[in-house]
Design an enzyme around this catalytic site. Structure first.
Site, mmCIF file in Angstrom:
data_model
loop_
_atom_site.group_PDB
_atom_site.id
_atom_site.type_symbol
_atom_site.label_atom_id
_atom_site.label_comp_id
_atom_site.label_asym_id
_atom_site.label_seq_id
_atom_site.Cartn_x
_atom_site.Cartn_y
_atom_site.Cartn_z
ATOM 1 N N ASP B 22 -9.754 -9.078 22.604
ATOM 2 C CA ASP B 22 -8.785 -9.465 21.853
ATOM 3 C C ASP B 22 -6.676 -9.474 22.672
ATOM 4 O O ASP B 22 -6.672 -8.706 22.678
ATOM 5 C CB ASP B 22 -8.830 -9.333 20.608
ATOM 6 C CG ASP B 22 -9.117 -9.864 19.680
ATOM 7 O OD1 ASP B 22 -10.455 -10.465 20.782
ATOM 8 O OD2 ASP B 22 -10.065 -9.315 19.171
ATOM 9 N N LYS B 79 -8.853 -17.960 17.436
ATOM 10 C CA LYS B 79 -9.602 -17.966 16.165
ATOM 11 C C LYS B 79 -9.038 -18.926 15.024
ATOM 12 O O LYS B 79 -8.255 -19.561 15.289
ATOM 13 C CB LYS B 79 -10.104 -16.754 15.666
ATOM 14 C CG LYS B 79 -10.756 -15.605 16.598
ATOM 15 C CD LYS B 79 -9.920 -14.047 15.463
ATOM 16 C CE LYS B 79 -11.087 -13.606 16.396
ATOM 17 N NZ LYS B 79 -12.252 -13.784 16.879
ATOM 18 N N GLY B 151 -12.332 -4.705 13.508
ATOM 19 C CA GLY B 151 -11.430 -4.015 13.437
ATOM 20 C C GLY B 151 -11.550 -2.163 12.590
ATOM 21 O O GLY B 151 -11.665 -1.500 11.950
ATOM 22 N N ARG B 163 -29.945 -5.776 17.464
ATOM 23 C CA ARG B 163 -31.408 -5.114 17.030
ATOM 24 C C ARG B 163 -32.069 -6.078 16.310
ATOM 25 O O ARG B 163 -33.236 -6.586 16.981
ATOM 26 C CB ARG B 163 -31.531 -3.428 17.202
ATOM 27 C CG ARG B 163 -31.072 -2.672 17.583
ATOM 28 C CD ARG B 163 -31.795 -1.398 17.359
ATOM 29 N NE ARG B 163 -31.189 -0.333 18.827
ATOM 30 C CZ ARG B 163 -31.900 0.261 19.102
ATOM 31 N NH1 ARG B 163 -33.386 -0.226 19.285
ATOM 32 N NH2 ARG B 163 -31.830 1.329 19.633
ATOM 33 N N GLY B 212 -16.542 -3.654 17.092
ATOM 34 C CA GLY B 212 -16.371 -1.849 16.920
ATOM 35 C C GLY B 212 -17.305 -1.986 18.277
ATOM 36 O O GLY B 212 -16.631 -0.231 18.422
ATOM 37 N N GLY B 233 -12.160 -6.465 20.633
ATOM 38 C CA GLY B 233 -11.111 -6.202 19.737
ATOM 39 C C GLY B 233 -10.054 -5.554 19.837
ATOM 40 O O GLY B 233 -9.389 -5.428 20.945
ATOM 41 N N SER B 234 -9.502 -4.522 18.507
ATOM 42 C CA SER B 234 -9.277 -3.719 18.439
ATOM 43 C C SER B 234 -8.974 -2.640 19.435
ATOM 44 O O SER B 234 -8.027 -2.192 19.682
ATOM 45 C CB SER B 234 -9.351 -3.361 17.067
ATOM 46 O OG SER B 234 -9.195 -4.139 15.702
#
EC number: 4.3.3.6
Lengths: 195, 290
Positions: B22, B79, B151, B163, B212, B233-234
């Protein structure tokens, strides 16, 4: 015969599956230790050439692989592989440092030569040394803009070089590993056998 | 369009074994490319900030996305909101390389996803389980990613989604052919896609981890659990040393099975994003768009 497949990033698994269908043993190269195994040839897969080039350098693979190719090891590069083998490359980010490359083939590659993903396409076309047309899938592909005399042009699409050979080095701008036709891989394996 | 769908699946295959990052500015995009990202996701705010800001979150300004397209040569993704056909059309008009119809933004439609078969550009969609994945593929998605909980810097949801998906795939593989019709009914997914998974032991499209991932170890964990690549991402630009962390995560994805290499990569990365635990947050983005 045992073929090394560069497995730093990209569609290496597709090449491995192709080799396995042809009954050829192969192994993945993810670091220097892997590279030190016995091998008869090397495949550099499609993917992002900037990513693969950076990893080649950072993992200490760039120089040993370049020396092996210069020493005659047969190598087959598809798409990103074509870029990594090209001596000159056009279309890099103007502001970024030039990504590391093997630069063993006397060609000038144009990166993203057909534009963004909307420019990706599929055709059937001729490949010198193979009878009839073969399927060619181009994904954000490069082409060879210029090639010196020692480079043999094997295929042109719309006036651009999309497959070529220079001695022990074979490159395609398209992805034979994405289609069912195995003849380009067989062509490479013939190069390996006749070494 | 059948040919386009195939070409779009093929582009995702080229991204495998890579990290998609990101980025919010051309400068960040250049850092990501130099660190070895195989693609970037252009967005105005990274998920952690979207979460903090609250309110309605929409597609980014096309001008901002174009700035990033000009800054790098790797594929650029962006996005759009779930079900927002017009946002997707706009992204197609600026020749985006991949659209993420994403639960990170506020959904525009609570029932319908975009009919992605009507577009020339490819789509990636999030999924928590095999049902969602196969429904998105039926709608034309040519790449799947776990939803995770974006996030948060907390990998627990990405792990459980991956999983679950993998165990559901294994379960399908083990079924008799005459049990697949009932399996399709249970999964609420088309029979031909269920049959494909049964025959091939995998999705018909590439499957990445997302949501995450904050450390090289997180990325390696997701690869070991069967992800074919990782979205971050973050985790990168919310950390102390983004360039170093980004490069380390790229290398961790390549050598995810080498703990010694991972140990070296995990050294001296500076502050990781602080993160919040999944049970401490109010909005579960993963529940959007089933």
């Amino acid at each position: 015969m045992r073929i090394a497949v560069l497995a730093l990033q990209g569609a290496f698994l597709e090449h491995e599956m192709m080799l396995s269908k042809l009954g050829i043993d192969c192994f993945e190269v993810r670091q220097l230790e892997d590279w030190q195994q016995e091998k008869d040839g090397l495949i550099i897969p499609g993917g992002e050439s900037t990513t693969q080039g950076k990893l080649l350098r950072d993992l200490g693979l760039l120089t040993p692989i370049r020396e092996a190719i210069e020493g005659g090891l047969p190598v087959f590069g598809t798409c990103a592989g074509l870029i990594l083998l090209a001596r000159e490359v056009e279309g890099n980010s103007p502001s970024a440092p030039v990504p590391p490359r093997l630069a063993t083939m006397h060609t000038t590659a144009a990166r993203n030569a057909y534009g963004r993903q909307l420019g990706s396409f599929h055709v059937e076309s001729h490949f010198k040394g193979i009878e009839g047309d073969i399927p060619m899938t181009f994904i954000r592909a490069p082409y060879i803009k210029e090639a010196s005399e020692e480079v043999e042009v094997l295929s042109e699409v719309d006036g651009h070089i999309v497959a070529a050979r220079q001695g022990n080095q074979l490159v395609t701008a398209f992805h034979p590993e994405l289609d069912d036709d195995m003849r380009v891989h067989e062509y490479f394996l013939k190069m390996v056998k006749s070494r | 369009m059948a040919n386009r769908q195939e070409l779009n699946r093929n582009l995702a295959q080229m991204l495998k074994g890579g990290v998609i990052m990101d980025v919010t500015t051309p400068e960040q995009a250049r850092i990501a490319e130099a660190a070895g990202a195989c693609a970037v996701m252009a967005l105005e705010r990274i998920p952690a900030d979207i979460r903090a800001a609250g309110g309605v979150s929409r597609m980014s300004d096309p001008k901002m996305i174009k700035g990033i397209q000009e800054a790098v040569t790797i594929p650029v993704m962006a996005k759009c909101r779930i079900g927002h056909i017009a946002e997707a059309q706009i992204l197609q008009a600026i020749e985006i390389d991949y659209i993420d119809e994403s639960e990170v933004l506020s959904p525009a439609d609570n029932i319908y996803h975009i009919d992605k078969t009507q577009f020339e550009v490819p789509f990636v969609c999030g999924a928590r389980n095999l049902s969602e994945a196969l429904r998105r593929i039926a709608e034309g998605a040519t790449m799947i990613r776990t939803k995770g909980e974006p996030g948060t810097g907390d990998v627990v949801q990405a792990v459980s989604h991956m999983r679950l998906m993998q165990s559901q795939i294994r379960e399908l593989v083990g079924k008799r052919e005459d049990e697949l019709f009932e399996a399709a009914k249970q999964l609420q997914a088309p029979y031909d896609l269920v049959k494909y998974v049964h025959d091939n032991g995998k999705l018909p499209v590439v499957n990445f981890a997302a949501g995450g991932v904050a450390t090289p170890a997180d990325a390696a964990l997701m690869m070991q659990l069967g992800a074919e690549g990782v979205f971050v991402g973050s985790g990168i630009f919310k950390s102390g040393d983004p360039a170093k962390r980004a490069a380390a995560i790229v290398k961790a994805v390549t050598n995810y099975n080498d703990p010694k290499e991972l140990a070296a990569l995990s050294e001296d990365l500076g502050e990781a994003m602080v993160g919040i635990n999944e049970h401490e947050i109010e909005v579960l983005m993963a529940e959007r768009g089933q």
